[in-house]
Design an enzyme around this catalytic site. Structure first.
Site, short mmCIF file in Angstrom:
data_model
loop_
_atom_site.label_atom_id
_atom_site.label_comp_id
_atom_site.label_asym_id
_atom_site.label_seq_id
_atom_site.Cartn_x
_atom_site.Cartn_y
_atom_site.Cartn_z
N LYS A 195 0.85 -1.19 0.00
CA LYS A 195 0.00 0.00 0.00
C LYS A 195 0.89 1.24 0.00
O LYS A 195 1.73 1.42 0.87
CB LYS A 195 -0.90 -0.01 1.23
N ASP B 26 -2.33 10.58 3.45
CA ASP B 26 -3.73 10.22 3.67
C ASP B 26 -4.41 11.25 4.56
O ASP B 26 -4.33 11.18 5.79
CB ASP B 26 -3.82 8.83 4.30
N LYS C 147 -9.62 13.33 8.30
CA LYS C 147 -9.05 12.94 9.58
C LYS C 147 -8.95 14.15 10.51
O LYS C 147 -8.90 15.29 10.05
CB LYS C 147 -7.64 12.36 9.38
N ASP D 87 1.72 6.52 5.48
CA ASP D 87 0.73 5.58 4.96
C ASP D 87 1.21 4.88 3.69
O ASP D 87 0.50 4.06 3.14
CB ASP D 87 -0.60 6.30 4.70
N ASP E 6 -11.93 7.45 4.15
CA ASP E 6 -10.69 7.23 4.88
C ASP E 6 -10.34 5.74 4.97
O ASP E 6 -9.31 5.38 5.54
CB ASP E 6 -10.78 7.83 6.29
N GLU F 89 -9.35 3.96 2.47
CA GLU F 89 -8.93 4.00 1.06
C GLU F 89 -7.86 2.98 0.71
O GLU F 89 -7.73 2.57 -0.45
CB GLU F 89 -8.44 5.40 0.70
N ARG G 79 -7.57 -0.15 1.30
CA ARG G 79 -8.12 -1.41 0.78
C ARG G 79 -8.63 -1.24 -0.65
O ARG G 79 -8.72 -2.23 -1.40
CB ARG G 79 -9.23 -1.90 1.71
#
Length: 496
Positions: free
Chosen positions: A266, A271, A278, A289, A348, A350, A352
């Site tokens: 990933k 993010d 967030k 991230d 959020d 995201e 996956r």
């Protein structure tokens, strides 16, 4: 830092500092006794004065020790007699380096080989020692006006007997490659998000391929992702000015007809949470991230240095998750590359979404197994803290292999269940699935989501949200994990 292995007698070795272990109760092992005897009892005399009890991590520096070629002797506490734990052994190594780096000598020789570490042979304990020492030299001051002074200590000599020298050399070589990979992972993770983005990660991969001609790199741009039907992946990136990239690394060290192992990382380079924004506090750490992708690059760095006889493919799913007028909204439905539809209830969640399309893309390589690595859920930090990565998957043998690799590498993972009942939490009235499963078992339902795109091969998922970086304080920064685990997994698979 240079690592050198020698079977020279420590009594006659010329070095700036000779490191000697002392057990609790001021006990000397066989090597230490021989050194003490050569030095006319100088070590035991110093211990009798009570300056060192021998507890794990204690140190005492002795100058002008008679009859030795060493300029000074560093005594290091090794704890109670018997087998040490990995944690204790690492503490001894860290204390050793901490003492050495403050000295004036450019080299040091270590006689720690006779210490016994639970569950570790000569190779295992040497690699743990070498990795700890080498990793301790890492510093990230690229953006500091005043750089840290260059370390005086340039070389470490690992002393051993001739019978074990080959294993010690092999362990030192593996440790160097792994720590080099960790350093690359840490460097990329620590970069600010204005400089680390999908296109820059593609450049990093290409630079690695220029250094090693056994690596091929292909970068799939936004146009290609659209052609492939990666609607979930593209949905994450559509709010950002930074274009997404799927970076494909291909290392062919094994036989041509041998199925590869695939590592999927990933790579969300920042993010913000998107429209599901967030909280502002700590949002700067969302530059980490992309540590899943960074760890795949770092593992490839180690893999290439070791030139392992194995075929490995890396897929880095890279995007930036930002809010804008064009960003994905909660309630949007997208079609993934697999044809399955996803209702995005929370923008959020995201990671996956980029991973699911990358997992579908992995099918074309007909892999032996696929491991995805992602800073996926805060719930994993709640469940496991910062000690172990979360592990789930669809194949018991693969799970066992990953767990064993983590134990051998002292980079542990812990299995969480993936029961069928958890899948129900992803039900959506409007699409094939939702991208979140509610507040309960968040780490598990995230893995359940990914499992729906990994049905055609053996698959494992590593949630590294708690292990990829250290939050706040002076130690804040990327850790380089799980490069040791992943490299060990590949070492195990390439063993004859």
């Amino acid at each position: 830092m240079q690592l050198v292995v020698k079977s020279t007698s420590p009594q006659t070795l010329k070095t700036a500092t000779l490191v000697v272990a002392v057990g609790e109760g001021r006990k000397l092992g066989a090597t230490a006794k021989a050194i003490d005897q050569a030095a006319d009892g100088a070590l035991s005399a110093a211990l009798k004065r009570g300056d060192l009890a021998g507890k794990v991590g204690q140190t005492l520096l002795l100058h002008a020790v008679p009859n030795l070629k060493a300029e000074r002797v560093l005594l290091v506490g090794a704890g109670k007699e018997g087998e040490l734990s990995d944690r204790q052994f690492r503490k001894i190594a860290a204390a050793t380096y901490g003492a050495l780096k403050g000295l004036g000598g450019s080299d040091a020789a270590l006689t720690l080989g006779e210490l016994q570490v639970k569950g570790r042979d000569t190779y295992g304990k040497t690699r743990l020692l070498a990795e700890t020492l080498l990793d301790a030299t890492y510093a990230f001051d690229r953006f500091k006006s005043e750089k840290a002074s260059a370390p005086v200590l340039k070389k470490l000599v690992l002393l051993c007997d001739k019978a074990g020298q080959a294993e010690v050399e092999r362990a030192a070589s593996h440790a160097q490659a792994i720590v080099d990979g960790m350093a690359l992972t840490r460097d990329l993770g620590n970069l600010p998000p204005n400089l680390c983005h999908p296109t820059s990660l593609a450049s990093e991969a290409k630079a690695l391929a220029k250094t090693y001609d056994t690596l091929k790199v292909e970068v799939l741009d936004e146009k290609k992702l659209k052609e492939l039907g990666m609607g979930a992946f593209l949905a994450v990136a559509q709010g950002s000015d930074q274009p997404p990239r799927l970076i494909v690394l291909d290392y062919q060290g094994g036989k041509k007809d041998e199925q590869p192992f695939v590592l999927v990382g990933k790579g969300i380079t920042f993010d913000s949470g998107g429209i599901s924004l967030k909280p502002g506090s700590g949002m700067d750490e969302m530059k980490y991230d992309m540590c899943g992708a960074a760890s795949v690059l770092g593992t490839f760095r180690a893999l290439l240095e070791l030139a392992l006889p194995i075929n490995v493919v890396g897929l880095l799913a890279c995007a930036e998750n930002m809010p804008s007028g064009g960003a994905t909204r909660p309630g949007d439905i997208v079609t993934s590359m697999s044809g399955q539809t996803v209702e995005i209830l929370n923008t959020d969640a995201e990671g996956r979404l980029v991973l699911c399309d990358a997992l579908t893309y992995a099918e074309r390589f007909k892999p032996q197994a696929v491991i995805d690595i992602a800073t996926l859920t805060g719930a994993c930090i709640t469940a496991l803290g910062t000690q172990a990565s979360g592990l789930m998957g669809n194949d018991d043998d693969l799970i066992r292999q990953v767990l064993e690799a983590g134990e051998h590498a002292a980079d542990r993972a812990w299995q969480l269940p993936l029961f069928e009942e958890y899948q129900e939490q992803l039900d959506s009235p409007f699409a094939d699935m939702a991208n979140i499963g509610g507040p309960k078992a968040g780490t598990i339902t995230a893995a359940c989501f990914l499992s729906r795109f990994a049905k055609n091969y053996h698959w494992a998922h590593l949630d590294i949200a708690g292990t990829a970086w250290i939050s706040g304080g002076k130690e804040k920064g990327a850790t380089g994990r799980p490069v040791p685990l992943l490299t060990q997994f590949l070492l195990d698979r390439s063993a004859p």
